[in-house]
Design a protein around this motif. Sequence first.
Motif, PDB file in Angstrom:
ATOM      1  N   VAL A 125       0.861  -1.188   0.000  1.00 61.31           N
ATOM      2  CA  VAL A 125       0.000   0.000   0.000  1.00 61.31           C
ATOM      3  C   VAL A 125       0.898   1.240   0.000  1.00 61.31           C
ATOM      4  O   VAL A 125       1.744   1.398   0.887  1.00 61.31           O
ATOM      5  CB  VAL A 125      -0.937   0.036   1.227  1.00 61.31           C
TER       6      VAL A 125
ATOM      7  N   SER B   4       0.626   5.271   0.168  1.00 67.73           N
ATOM      8  CA  SER B   4      -0.346   6.296   0.544  1.00 67.73           C
ATOM      9  C   SER B   4      -0.138   7.605  -0.216  1.00 67.73           C
ATOM     10  O   SER B   4       0.781   7.741  -1.034  1.00 67.73           O
ATOM     11  CB  SER B   4      -0.277   6.540   2.052  1.00 67.73           C
TER      12      SER B   4
ATOM     13  N   TYR C 208       3.571  -1.132   3.932  1.00 67.42           N
ATOM     14  CA  TYR C 208       2.680   0.031   3.997  1.00 67.42           C
ATOM     15  C   TYR C 208       3.538   1.285   4.075  1.00 67.42           C
ATOM     16  O   TYR C 208       4.243   1.518   5.073  1.00 67.42           O
ATOM     17  CB  TYR C 208       1.758  -0.036   5.219  1.00 67.42           C
TER      18      TYR C 208
ATOM     19  N   GLU D 120       3.798   5.111   4.508  1.00 66.30           N
ATOM     20  CA  GLU D 120       2.988   6.159   5.121  1.00 66.30           C
ATOM     21  C   GLU D 120       2.939   7.432   4.267  1.00 66.30           C
ATOM     22  O   GLU D 120       3.828   7.678   3.441  1.00 66.30           O
ATOM     23  CB  GLU D 120       3.539   6.497   6.499  1.00 66.30           C
TER      24      GLU D 120
ATOM     25  N   ASN E  74       5.502  -2.434   8.109  1.00 70.25           N
ATOM     26  CA  ASN E  74       4.325  -1.609   8.365  1.00 70.25           C
ATOM     27  C   ASN E  74       4.514  -0.882   9.698  1.00 70.25           C
ATOM     28  O   ASN E  74       4.373  -1.485  10.768  1.00 70.25           O
ATOM     29  CB  ASN E  74       3.078  -2.491   8.424  1.00 70.25           C
TER      30      ASN E  74
END
Length: 229
Positions: free
Chosen positions: A149, A151, A167, A169, A183
Amino acid sequence: MNPINGVKALLHRVGFAVRESGQALERVGCRLQGIYSFEEKLSRHTPVLPMRYEVPSLAKSSWVAPSGLVSGNVTLGENSSVWYGAIVRGDFQPVTVGANSNIQDAAYVGAASEFSPPVVIGDNVSVGHGAVLKGCTIGDNVLVGINAVVSENVEIQPGAVIAAGAYVEEGTVVPSGEVWAGNPAKKLRDVKPGEVEHLKTLPGRYTELAGEHKGIMKVLKMKQQEYYS
């Protein structure tokens, strides 16, 4: 009956019989090969969709899978591909995908809202299966791993790698030549020399594979149209 009309009727029936016989033989041959494309209906799904007065701009050499979706203000570069179940949405902000890049199966690319920045993806980028990219900038020769992911307001510089499941940020800058994982994602290590070459060759493999899928879909569509006509 007029003799001419009688001949026309006879030719029509003979032609119908020949066509039916040919289609029957094709179905038998397909069954023997384990191919059942003749049973498939034409897909009603629209892989390229206008949205909010914006029409996607796709290069002629690009490819969108039948179950993929590209909508709104999206630009897809030469030899780039959007795979099965992947979604690229340019409804809130523009999405630009460079040349020789691939958005793999079930990935999502787009802006989260009208306040998000545009999405910019460079050349030779591979976005892995199930990855999510929202309002970010991806440089050339980048690999975004499976289910990662990325962002909003993230910048991934050229030649970087985002590991599977990572992930990243909001507001993060991933420098060139680094592998990030975790993460939240942090630097794991530098990209190895062998991996640099892999990053350059991986998109080409998807470009070649997309060409094969594109050709198969074209043949199946022609057969289906002929079958149901």
